[in-house]
Design a protein around this motif. Structure first.
Motif, PDB file in Angstrom:
ATOM      1  N   HIS A 122      10.015 -23.166   3.193  1.00  0.00           N
ATOM      2  CA  HIS A 122       9.860 -24.612   3.417  1.00  0.00           C
ATOM      3  C   HIS A 122      10.803 -25.110   4.508  1.00  0.00           C
ATOM      4  O   HIS A 122      10.607 -26.180   5.072  1.00  0.00           O
ATOM      5  CB  HIS A 122      10.099 -25.377   2.120  1.00  0.00           C
ATOM      6  CG  HIS A 122       9.114 -25.000   1.059  1.00  0.00           C
ATOM      7  ND1 HIS A 122       9.490 -24.492  -0.166  1.00  0.00           N
ATOM      8  CD2 HIS A 122       7.767 -25.003   1.063  1.00  0.00           C
ATOM      9  CE1 HIS A 122       8.400 -24.221  -0.873  1.00  0.00           C
ATOM     10  NE2 HIS A 122       7.344 -24.518  -0.153  1.00  0.00           N
ATOM     11  N   PHE A 123      11.858 -24.341   4.748  1.00  0.00           N
ATOM     12  CA  PHE A 123      12.840 -24.671   5.793  1.00  0.00           C
ATOM     13  C   PHE A 123      13.185 -23.383   6.521  1.00  0.00           C
ATOM     14  O   PHE A 123      12.883 -22.303   6.031  1.00  0.00           O
ATOM     15  CB  PHE A 123      14.108 -25.277   5.165  1.00  0.00           C
ATOM     16  CG  PHE A 123      13.838 -26.504   4.324  1.00  0.00           C
ATOM     17  CD1 PHE A 123      13.486 -27.696   4.928  1.00  0.00           C
ATOM     18  CD2 PHE A 123      13.899 -26.443   2.941  1.00  0.00           C
ATOM     19  CE1 PHE A 123      13.202 -28.824   4.160  1.00  0.00           C
ATOM     20  CE2 PHE A 123      13.619 -27.558   2.166  1.00  0.00           C
ATOM     21  CZ  PHE A 123      13.270 -28.748   2.785  1.00  0.00           C
ATOM     22  N   PRO A 124      13.848 -23.486   7.679  1.00  0.00           N
ATOM     23  CA  PRO A 124      14.235 -22.260   8.374  1.00  0.00           C
ATOM     24  C   PRO A 124      15.152 -21.389   7.501  1.00  0.00           C
ATOM     25  O   PRO A 124      15.923 -21.912   6.699  1.00  0.00           O
ATOM     26  CB  PRO A 124      14.997 -22.771   9.605  1.00  0.00           C
ATOM     27  CG  PRO A 124      14.536 -24.172   9.794  1.00  0.00           C
ATOM     28  CD  PRO A 124      14.222 -24.697   8.424  1.00  0.00           C
ATOM     29  N   LEU A 224      19.957 -22.591  -1.148  1.00  0.00           N
ATOM     30  CA  LEU A 224      20.899 -23.148  -0.168  1.00  0.00           C
ATOM     31  C   LEU A 224      20.203 -23.579   1.125  1.00  0.00           C
ATOM     32  O   LEU A 224      20.870 -23.986   2.067  1.00  0.00           O
ATOM     33  CB  LEU A 224      21.986 -22.115   0.157  1.00  0.00           C
ATOM     34  CG  LEU A 224      22.940 -21.790  -1.002  1.00  0.00           C
ATOM     35  CD1 LEU A 224      23.756 -20.540  -0.688  1.00  0.00           C
ATOM     36  CD2 LEU A 224      23.854 -22.977  -1.274  1.00  0.00           C
ATOM     37  N   ASP A 225      18.875 -23.478   1.178  1.00  0.00           N
ATOM     38  CA  ASP A 225      18.160 -23.831   2.410  1.00  0.00           C
ATOM     39  C   ASP A 225      17.857 -25.316   2.516  1.00  0.00           C
ATOM     40  O   ASP A 225      17.519 -25.800   3.589  1.00  0.00           O
ATOM     41  CB  ASP A 225      16.848 -23.033   2.523  1.00  0.00           C
ATOM     42  CG  ASP A 225      15.950 -23.167   1.298  1.00  0.00           C
ATOM     43  OD1 ASP A 225      16.470 -23.343   0.177  1.00  0.00           O
ATOM     44  OD2 ASP A 225      14.714 -23.093   1.457  1.00  0.00           O
ATOM     45  N   LEU A 234      14.433 -30.506  -2.667  1.00  0.00           N
ATOM     46  CA  LEU A 234      15.355 -29.490  -3.185  1.00  0.00           C
ATOM     47  C   LEU A 234      14.584 -28.215  -3.522  1.00  0.00           C
ATOM     48  O   LEU A 234      13.606 -28.241  -4.261  1.00  0.00           O
ATOM     49  CB  LEU A 234      16.022 -30.037  -4.448  1.00  0.00           C
ATOM     50  CG  LEU A 234      17.181 -29.221  -5.010  1.00  0.00           C
ATOM     51  CD1 LEU A 234      18.410 -29.348  -4.119  1.00  0.00           C
ATOM     52  CD2 LEU A 234      17.515 -29.686  -6.428  1.00  0.00           C
ATOM     53  N   SER A 235      15.040 -27.096  -2.941  1.00  0.00           N
ATOM     54  CA  SER A 235      14.377 -25.813  -3.203  1.00  0.00           C
ATOM     55  C   SER A 235      14.807 -25.311  -4.567  1.00  0.00           C
ATOM     56  O   SER A 235      15.816 -24.611  -4.700  1.00  0.00           O
ATOM     57  CB  SER A 235      14.769 -24.788  -2.142  1.00  0.00           C
ATOM     58  OG  SER A 235      14.230 -25.167  -0.906  1.00  0.00           O
ATOM     59  N   LYS A 282      14.779 -18.420  -3.324  1.00  0.00           N
ATOM     60  CA  LYS A 282      15.582 -17.607  -2.411  1.00  0.00           C
ATOM     61  C   LYS A 282      16.934 -18.297  -2.164  1.00  0.00           C
ATOM     62  O   LYS A 282      17.087 -19.492  -2.400  1.00  0.00           O
ATOM     63  CB  LYS A 282      14.842 -17.448  -1.078  1.00  0.00           C
ATOM     64  CG  LYS A 282      13.429 -16.857  -1.259  1.00  0.00           C
ATOM     65  CD  LYS A 282      12.812 -16.379   0.049  1.00  0.00           C
ATOM     66  CE  LYS A 282      11.982 -17.428   0.754  1.00  0.00           C
ATOM     67  NZ  LYS A 282      11.177 -16.848   1.863  1.00  0.00           N
ATOM     68  N   TRP A 283      17.897 -17.539  -1.646  1.00  0.00           N
ATOM     69  CA  TRP A 283      19.209 -18.063  -1.239  1.00  0.00           C
ATOM     70  C   TRP A 283      19.847 -18.883  -2.364  1.00  0.00           C
ATOM     71  O   TRP A 283      20.322 -20.012  -2.158  1.00  0.00           O
ATOM     72  CB  TRP A 283      19.064 -18.924   0.027  1.00  0.00           C
ATOM     73  CG  TRP A 283      18.253 -18.249   1.086  1.00  0.00           C
ATOM     74  CD1 TRP A 283      18.604 -17.157   1.795  1.00  0.00           C
ATOM     75  CD2 TRP A 283      16.931 -18.641   1.557  1.00  0.00           C
ATOM     76  NE1 TRP A 283      17.581 -16.810   2.673  1.00  0.00           N
ATOM     77  CE2 TRP A 283      16.558 -17.713   2.545  1.00  0.00           C
ATOM     78  CE3 TRP A 283      16.045 -19.676   1.232  1.00  0.00           C
ATOM     79  CZ2 TRP A 283      15.334 -17.785   3.220  1.00  0.00           C
ATOM     80  CZ3 TRP A 283      14.830 -19.746   1.893  1.00  0.00           C
ATOM     81  CH2 TRP A 283      14.489 -18.810   2.870  1.00  0.00           C
TER      82      TRP A 283
END
Ligand SMILES: Nc1nc2c(c(=O)[nH]1)N[C@H]1C(S)=C(S)[C@@H](COP(=O)(O)O)O[C@H]1N2
Ligand SMILES: [Mo]
Length: 436
Positions: A122-124, A224-225, A234-235, A282-283
């Protein structure tokens, strides 16, 4: 609503749905009165929320007008979203996601190499320094909040499992085909799936060390992305404690024997076997544990099956939260493959989030006749199985079909049920092939 009502699973789910309905109504500028009407009518809720009427009786469309080989558009803005190379040879680009080319699966073994594994961000991809990275575990559902370093995680007992991971949007383009309408979002063919050996720490191990309370209900890994100015996105996606404590629910730091690659969640991602892709955050930098239900965008507005065939829970719901994945199959061929006449070795794979695969039937005549094909080892639960068929092909145009049945008896239907976001297309797909 009385807080105690949330202890009941159905009420709990209802609370999530209502919150989501209010949010939807605000965005769509629907009046408060109308929302209350919808909430009062279980049948009404499904109708009111349906953006366009689905053409349910329609037969799948065949022919050259339909293509899964990519989207039109300018994706330059996404050119540096990912750390790994995503060559056209391996991937179909959909901008912020990359789909595995199924024809490339023909050359690989049971697992998908990291460089070929599909991507959805969803984000880089954030670049995280493992020497300063920390994971915090906190919330009213733990008595001993923790902060762990990357090395702390590596020092804990490790487990490796081989399982598939699949995006909930996999197959979306076939909804467009069946219902002849646009479904918003990435127009995936069937390549948003992969299998890997995942190595990590059991989430239960970490939750126990954090002193998970007897009353804990929900566990939410947070990525954290997420940009600091966009907490709306918010991921994160909560899971019930029952899933978090399962032996094969992991915090993963290794993929196919390598360090988890940056794009796939380095240093650490969640991995929930059988569940829809977004559950595998992820992250992960934070794990929230709560005695109250936790909500995120991805278990309220997205990640939810909304449609007339996903019965609302009285007094109403938006739909059903997507969790376990359904049964699907794909040939290891390009879309619109052109092959010389004669002996053709057709290969493919079938998978389910609910078990292993019990049976695969293949048709070379657009579904008029099917034959059962032998399955190769391995055939792990919640993973996939490889199969093949020798076909004596004569010149002409064909629609190949593969139809799988999983070990729980779930069979791929001829047509899929409508849902508004176009999630989880499990219907039998016509794969067009020309023999020359
Ligand atoms: N933090 C974070 N986790 C995430 C995502 C994300 O954008 N951010 N995408 C999710 C989605 S929608 C899918 S399908 C999978 C994709 O994982 P992959 O890119 O490793 O294949 O990760 C999930 N986890
Ligand atoms: Mo996804």
């Amino acid at each position: 609503m009385d807080e105690r009502d949330l202890l009941d699973e159905q009420t709990y789910r209802q609370a999530r749905v209502e919150e989501s309905l209010w949010r939807w109504a605000k965005n769509a500028r629907v009046s408060r009165k109308r929302v209350l009407q919808i909430l009062a009518s279980a049948a009404g809720s499904a109708l009111a929320l349906r953006t366009s009427p689905p053409a349910r009786a329609q037969q799948p469309q065949t022919g050259p007008g339909f293509d899964v080989s990519g989207e039109n558009g300018d994706f330059d803005q996404y050119s540096d979203w990912f750390s790994k190379l995503t060559p056209d040879e391996y991937f179909i680009s959909h901008g912020h996601s990359r789909e595995m080319r199924w024809e490339k699966a023909r050359d690989i073994g049971y697992t998908v190499p990291n460089e070929m594994f599909y991507l959805q961000n969803h984000f880089p991809t954030p670049q995280i320094d493992p020497s300063t990275y920390t994971l915090t575990v906190h919330g009213d559902g733990v008595s001993n909040p923790l902060t762990l370093s990357y090395n702390d995680l590596l020092a804990l007992p490790s487990t490796t499992i081989t399982r598939s991971q699949e995006c909930g949007e996999n197959g979306r383009v076939f909804f467009a085909k069946q219902f002849r309408m646009q479904f918003d979002g990435t127009q995936w063919g069937l390549g948003a799936i992969g299998v890997a050996d995942w190595t990590g720490v059991r989430l239960s191990e970490i939750l126990q060390r954090a002193g998970i309370t007897a009353g804990a209900r929900d566990v939410m890994p947070v990525g954290l992305d997420t940009p600091a100015n966009d907490m709306e996105h918010l991921s994160a996606r909560p899971m019930p404690v029952s899933k978090a404590m399962m032996d094969d629910t992991l915090l993963v730091y290794g993929m196919n024997g390598d360090m988890l690659p940056a794009d796939h969640g380095f240093p650490v991602r969640a991995f929930l076997p059988g569940w829809t892709g977004i559950a595998n955050i992820k992250w992960v930098g934070e794990i929230r544990v709560s005695e109250q239900p936790l909500l995120s965008l991805y278990n309220t507005e997205y990640g939810v099956m909304i449609g007339p065939d996903y019965p609302p829970t009285p007094p109403s719901t938006l739909g059903e939260i997507a969790t376990l994945r359904n049964v699907k199959s794909s040939f290891e061929l390009p879309w619109n493959a052109a092959l010389p006449a004669g002996a053709v070795r057709l290969t493919g794979r079938s998978w389910s989030g609910k078990g292993s695969i019990a049976k695969v039937e293949v048709s070379t005549d657009g579904g008029q006749t099917y034959q059962q094909v032998p399955l190769k080892d391995p055939n792990l639960s919640q993973t996939w199985v490889r199969w093949e068929l020798n076909w004596n092909a004569t010149p002409g145009r064909y629609n190949l079909r593969a139809r799988a049945t999983d070990s729980m008896g779930n069979v791929q239907p001829e047509l899929e049920k409508f849902n508004q976001h176009g999630y989880s297309y499990g219907g039998v797909v016509d794969h067009p092939v020309t023999i020359f």
